[in-house]
Scaffold this motif. Structure first.
Motif, PDB file in Angstrom:
ATOM      1  N   LYS A 282     -14.547   4.801 -12.774  1.00 44.70           N
ATOM      2  CA  LYS A 282     -14.853   3.368 -12.722  1.00 44.70           C
ATOM      3  C   LYS A 282     -14.287   2.726 -11.458  1.00 44.70           C
ATOM      4  CE  LYS A 282     -14.851   2.823 -17.750  1.00 44.70           C
ATOM      5  NZ  LYS A 282     -14.159   2.163 -18.889  1.00 44.70           N
ATOM      6  N   VAL A 283     -13.093   3.160 -11.069  1.00 46.22           N
ATOM      7  CA  VAL A 283     -12.502   2.624  -9.839  1.00 46.22           C
ATOM      8  C   VAL A 283     -13.409   2.932  -8.650  1.00 46.22           C
ATOM      9  CG1 VAL A 283     -10.618   2.918  -8.189  1.00 46.22           C
ATOM     10  CG2 VAL A 283     -10.108   2.639 -10.616  1.00 46.22           C
ATOM     11  N   LYS A 284     -13.934   4.141  -8.611  1.00 41.87           N
ATOM     12  CA  LYS A 284     -14.828   4.524  -7.507  1.00 41.87           C
ATOM     13  C   LYS A 284     -16.112   3.701  -7.534  1.00 41.87           C
ATOM     14  CE  LYS A 284     -16.958   8.473  -5.170  1.00 41.87           C
ATOM     15  NZ  LYS A 284     -18.189   7.715  -4.853  1.00 41.87           N
ATOM     16  N   ARG A 285     -16.652   3.484  -8.721  1.00 38.59           N
ATOM     17  CA  ARG A 285     -17.859   2.659  -8.849  1.00 38.59           C
ATOM     18  C   ARG A 285     -17.605   1.245  -8.319  1.00 38.59           C
ATOM     19  NH1 ARG A 285     -22.187   3.300 -12.497  1.00 38.59           N
ATOM     20  NH2 ARG A 285     -21.922   1.122 -13.098  1.00 38.59           N
ATOM     21  N   ALA A 286     -16.447   0.701  -8.691  1.00 40.43           N
ATOM     22  CA  ALA A 286     -16.105  -0.654  -8.247  1.00 40.43           C
ATOM     23  C   ALA A 286     -15.945  -0.708  -6.730  1.00 40.43           C
ATOM     24  CB  ALA A 286     -14.826  -1.120  -8.937  1.00 40.43           C
ATOM     25  N   ALA A 287     -15.283   0.302  -6.174  1.00 41.73           N
ATOM     26  CA  ALA A 287     -15.057   0.348  -4.723  1.00 41.73           C
ATOM     27  C   ALA A 287     -16.376   0.449  -3.969  1.00 41.73           C
ATOM     28  CB  ALA A 287     -14.149   1.519  -4.368  1.00 41.73           C
ATOM     29  N   ASP A 288     -17.267   1.299  -4.444  1.00 41.14           N
ATOM     30  CA  ASP A 288     -18.568   1.463  -3.795  1.00 41.14           C
ATOM     31  C   ASP A 288     -19.406   0.183  -3.906  1.00 41.14           C
ATOM     32  OD1 ASP A 288     -17.871   4.046  -3.178  1.00 41.14           O
ATOM     33  OD2 ASP A 288     -19.018   4.963  -4.808  1.00 41.14           O
ATOM     34  N   ALA A 289     -19.349  -0.461  -5.070  1.00 39.48           N
ATOM     35  CA  ALA A 289     -20.114  -1.685  -5.277  1.00 39.48           C
ATOM     36  C   ALA A 289     -19.615  -2.808  -4.364  1.00 39.48           C
ATOM     37  CB  ALA A 289     -20.025  -2.122  -6.741  1.00 39.48           C
TER      38      ALA A 289
ATOM     39  N   ALA B 236      -5.883  -0.758  -2.869  1.00 42.18           N
ATOM     40  CA  ALA B 236      -4.640  -0.197  -3.402  1.00 42.18           C
ATOM     41  C   ALA B 236      -4.894   0.919  -4.396  1.00 42.18           C
ATOM     42  CB  ALA B 236      -3.813  -1.302  -4.058  1.00 42.18           C
ATOM     43  N   ALA B 237      -6.109   0.977  -4.950  1.00 41.03           N
ATOM     44  CA  ALA B 237      -6.454   2.014  -5.925  1.00 41.03           C
ATOM     45  C   ALA B 237      -7.059   3.250  -5.269  1.00 41.03           C
ATOM     46  CB  ALA B 237      -7.442   1.449  -6.947  1.00 41.03           C
ATOM     47  N   GLN B 238      -7.213   3.225  -3.932  1.00 38.11           N
ATOM     48  CA  GLN B 238      -7.831   4.347  -3.225  1.00 38.11           C
ATOM     49  C   GLN B 238      -6.779   5.334  -2.731  1.00 38.11           C
ATOM     50  OE1 GLN B 238     -11.248   4.134  -3.471  1.00 38.11           O
ATOM     51  NE2 GLN B 238     -10.633   2.249  -4.534  1.00 38.11           N
ATOM     52  N   HIS B 239      -7.196   6.574  -2.490  1.00 40.17           N
ATOM     53  CA  HIS B 239      -6.285   7.588  -1.954  1.00 40.17           C
ATOM     54  C   HIS B 239      -5.869   7.242  -0.528  1.00 40.17           C
ATOM     55  CE1 HIS B 239      -6.513  10.260  -5.361  1.00 40.17           C
ATOM     56  NE2 HIS B 239      -7.843  10.218  -5.331  1.00 40.17           N
ATOM     57  N   ASN B 240      -6.749   6.593   0.208  1.00 38.00           N
ATOM     58  CA  ASN B 240      -6.427   6.147   1.563  1.00 38.00           C
ATOM     59  C   ASN B 240      -6.717   4.648   1.656  1.00 38.00           C
ATOM     60  OD1 ASN B 240      -6.155   5.618   4.320  1.00 38.00           O
ATOM     61  ND2 ASN B 240      -6.951   7.628   4.904  1.00 38.00           N
ATOM     62  N   PRO B 241      -5.765   3.809   1.211  1.00 37.06           N
ATOM     63  CA  PRO B 241      -5.993   2.359   1.215  1.00 37.06           C
ATOM     64  C   PRO B 241      -6.313   1.807   2.588  1.00 37.06           C
ATOM     65  CG  PRO B 241      -4.044   2.924  -0.067  1.00 37.06           C
ATOM     66  CD  PRO B 241      -4.442   4.160   0.666  1.00 37.06           C
ATOM     67  N   TYR B 242      -5.653   2.306   3.629  1.00 36.37           N
ATOM     68  CA  TYR B 242      -5.858   1.804   4.988  1.00 36.37           C
ATOM     69  C   TYR B 242      -7.297   2.009   5.440  1.00 36.37           C
ATOM     70  CZ  TYR B 242      -0.765   2.080   4.915  1.00 36.37           C
ATOM     71  OH  TYR B 242       0.545   1.954   4.572  1.00 36.37           O
ATOM     72  N   ALA B 243      -7.807   3.215   5.256  1.00 36.26           N
ATOM     73  CA  ALA B 243      -9.164   3.518   5.694  1.00 36.26           C
ATOM     74  C   ALA B 243     -10.185   2.669   4.948  1.00 36.26           C
ATOM     75  CB  ALA B 243      -9.465   5.004   5.494  1.00 36.26           C
ATOM     76  N   TYR B 244      -9.977   2.492   3.653  1.00 40.07           N
ATOM     77  CA  TYR B 244     -10.929   1.709   2.869  1.00 40.07           C
ATOM     78  C   TYR B 244     -10.921   0.256   3.318  1.00 40.07           C
ATOM     79  CZ  TYR B 244     -13.272  -0.533  -1.048  1.00 40.07           C
ATOM     80  OH  TYR B 244     -14.144  -1.278  -1.801  1.00 40.07           O
ATOM     81  N   TYR B 245      -9.735  -0.320   3.430  1.00 43.31           N
ATOM     82  CA  TYR B 245      -9.630  -1.739   3.780  1.00 43.31           C
ATOM     83  C   TYR B 245     -10.219  -2.020   5.159  1.00 43.31           C
ATOM     84  CZ  TYR B 245      -7.590  -6.357   4.518  1.00 43.31           C
ATOM     85  OH  TYR B 245      -7.411  -7.681   4.777  1.00 43.31           O
ATOM     86  N   HIS B 246      -9.829  -1.239   6.144  1.00 41.12           N
ATOM     87  CA  HIS B 246     -10.322  -1.469   7.500  1.00 41.12           C
ATOM     88  C   HIS B 246     -11.810  -1.177   7.609  1.00 41.12           C
ATOM     89  CE1 HIS B 246      -6.565  -2.537   9.300  1.00 41.12           C
ATOM     90  NE2 HIS B 246      -5.980  -1.441   8.873  1.00 41.12           N
ATOM     91  N   GLY B 247     -12.309  -0.265   6.779  1.00 38.95           N
ATOM     92  CA  GLY B 247     -13.727   0.048   6.798  1.00 38.95           C
ATOM     93  C   GLY B 247     -14.593  -1.105   6.322  1.00 38.95           C
ATOM     94  N   LEU B 248     -13.997  -2.049   5.609  1.00 42.64           N
ATOM     95  CA  LEU B 248     -14.756  -3.203   5.135  1.00 42.64           C
ATOM     96  C   LEU B 248     -15.138  -4.144   6.275  1.00 42.64           C
ATOM     97  CD1 LEU B 248     -12.646  -4.044   1.954  1.00 42.64           C
ATOM     98  CD2 LEU B 248     -14.956  -3.072   1.988  1.00 42.64           C
TER      99      LEU B 248
ATOM    100  N   PHE C 282       0.817  -1.204   0.000  1.00 41.80           N
ATOM    101  CA  PHE C 282       0.000   0.000   0.000  1.00 41.80           C
ATOM    102  C   PHE C 282       0.856   1.261   0.000  1.00 41.80           C
ATOM    103  CE2 PHE C 282      -4.192  -1.790   1.860  1.00 41.80           C
ATOM    104  CZ  PHE C 282      -4.419  -2.389   0.644  1.00 41.80           C
ATOM    105  N   ALA C 283       1.972   1.230   0.708  1.00 38.77           N
ATOM    106  CA  ALA C 283       2.848   2.398   0.764  1.00 38.77           C
ATOM    107  C   ALA C 283       3.417   2.710  -0.611  1.00 38.77           C
ATOM    108  CB  ALA C 283       3.979   2.156   1.763  1.00 38.77           C
ATOM    109  N   ILE C 284       3.821   1.671  -1.327  1.00 38.42           N
ATOM    110  CA  ILE C 284       4.374   1.869  -2.668  1.00 38.42           C
ATOM    111  C   ILE C 284       3.307   2.387  -3.617  1.00 38.42           C
ATOM    112  CG2 ILE C 284       5.352   0.677  -4.663  1.00 38.42           C
ATOM    113  CD1 ILE C 284       6.738  -1.210  -2.723  1.00 38.42           C
ATOM    114  N   ALA C 285       2.098   1.797  -3.534  1.00 45.28           N
ATOM    115  CA  ALA C 285       1.012   2.230  -4.410  1.00 45.28           C
ATOM    116  C   ALA C 285       0.648   3.684  -4.161  1.00 45.28           C
ATOM    117  CB  ALA C 285      -0.213   1.339  -4.198  1.00 45.28           C
ATOM    118  N   ALA C 286       0.548   4.057  -2.888  1.00 47.27           N
ATOM    119  CA  ALA C 286       0.187   5.435  -2.553  1.00 47.27           C
ATOM    120  C   ALA C 286       1.261   6.415  -3.000  1.00 47.27           C
ATOM    121  CB  ALA C 286      -0.042   5.549  -1.049  1.00 47.27           C
ATOM    122  N   ALA C 287       2.530   6.040  -2.819  1.00 50.84           N
ATOM    123  CA  ALA C 287       3.627   6.927  -3.194  1.00 50.84           C
ATOM    124  C   ALA C 287       3.688   7.129  -4.691  1.00 50.84           C
ATOM    125  CB  ALA C 287       4.947   6.356  -2.686  1.00 50.84           C
ATOM    126  N   SER C 288       3.473   6.062  -5.465  1.00 54.65           N
ATOM    127  CA  SER C 288       3.557   6.171  -6.917  1.00 54.65           C
ATOM    128  C   SER C 288       2.482   7.089  -7.459  1.00 54.65           C
ATOM    129  CB  SER C 288       3.430   4.785  -7.558  1.00 54.65           C
ATOM    130  OG  SER C 288       2.162   4.232  -7.285  1.00 54.65           O
TER     131      SER C 288
END
Length: 238
Positions: A40-47, A85-97, A10-16
């Motif tokens: 589309k990424v946002k649609r997929a994440a929300d779905a 990994a495609a989100q601006h805040n991967p940690y928040a998204y993952y833990h929110g699941l 996640f750190a590498i993805a966010a940095a890139s």
């Protein structure tokens, strides 16, 4: 089963993403337009969130001994990581699941815990399990013939509504529909070339789709997400 977060990935993805074209302000706006990759990424994440949070809580039946459930849980985790990994805040998204509340953790049942001391004793040198040939152990590994025979003989609990395989397939299907449905929604939008004539708009689109642009990164993320989601569908389609 314990769902974990690979911090390094996640750190590498966010940095890139953060370092790509930091001065190209119009990029995020262009990339987030209907039909574009960030949208589309946002649609997929929300779905995916919707599918996970509306599929019920822990399985109604203990699945600790099911290889299909074991695979399904890890597939869902892989899909969650690909989307996060495609989100601006991967940690928040993952833990929110809160994936840990959706699937029965492996090794959490009393029956399995009580059986472990016996299995450990039986496997000591000189005991009956220790004397067994090694081939049956290999044959029972996921993907091998004995494992397939056992899986085919088991009741298809994992695919019933509320169970792990059902949840995995449902979540993957929702993600695929969100991404591919976005294509149709984009094509259905009115064609208005006058909105694309300004130099700023043209520059934003070109920059967004450049090798280091936001659209390029999001497109790469979409491919990764779709690959995992389609793999889940293929695995759990009879």
């Amino acid at each position: 089963m314990k769902f974990t977060l690979p911090i390094t990935v996640f750190a590498i993805a966010a940095a890139s993403k953060r370092d790509a074209n930091p001065d190209a302000e119009p990029e995020p706006q262009w990339c987030s337009r209907p039909g574009q990759s960030c949208w589309k990424v946002k649609r997929a994440a929300d779905a995916f969130v919707e599918a996970i949070h509306t599929s019920g809580g822990l399985a109604a039946r203990d699945e600790s001994g099911s290889q299909d459930a074991f695979i399904a849980k890890r597939q869902v985790d892989s899909l969650a990581l690909a989307i996060a990994a495609a989100q601006h805040n991967p940690y928040a998204y993952y833990h929110g699941l809160s994936l840990g509340t959706q699937f029965t953790p492996e090794g959490s049942t009393t029956e399995k815990r009580d059986a472990e001391p016996e299995a450990q004793w039986c496997s000591r040198p000189g005991q009956s399990c220790w004397k067994r040939d090694a081939n049956p152990q290999w044959c029972s590994r996921p993907g091998q013939s004995c494992w397939k025979q056992k899986r085919d003989a088991e009741p298809q609990w994992c695919s019933r509504p509320g169970q792990s395989c059902w949840k995995a397939k449902r979540a993957a299907g929702a993600v695929i529909s969100a991404i591919e449905g976005g294509e149709h929604q984009a094509r259905a939008m009115p064609f208005n070339p006058e909105t694309r004539v300004s130099k700023r708009e043209a520059d934003a689109e070109a920059s967004c789709n450049s090798p280091g642009g936001a659209c390029t990164f999001a497109t790469r993320d979409l491919h990764a997400i779709l690959n995992v989601a389609r793999g889940i569908i293929d695995t759990h389609t009879e």
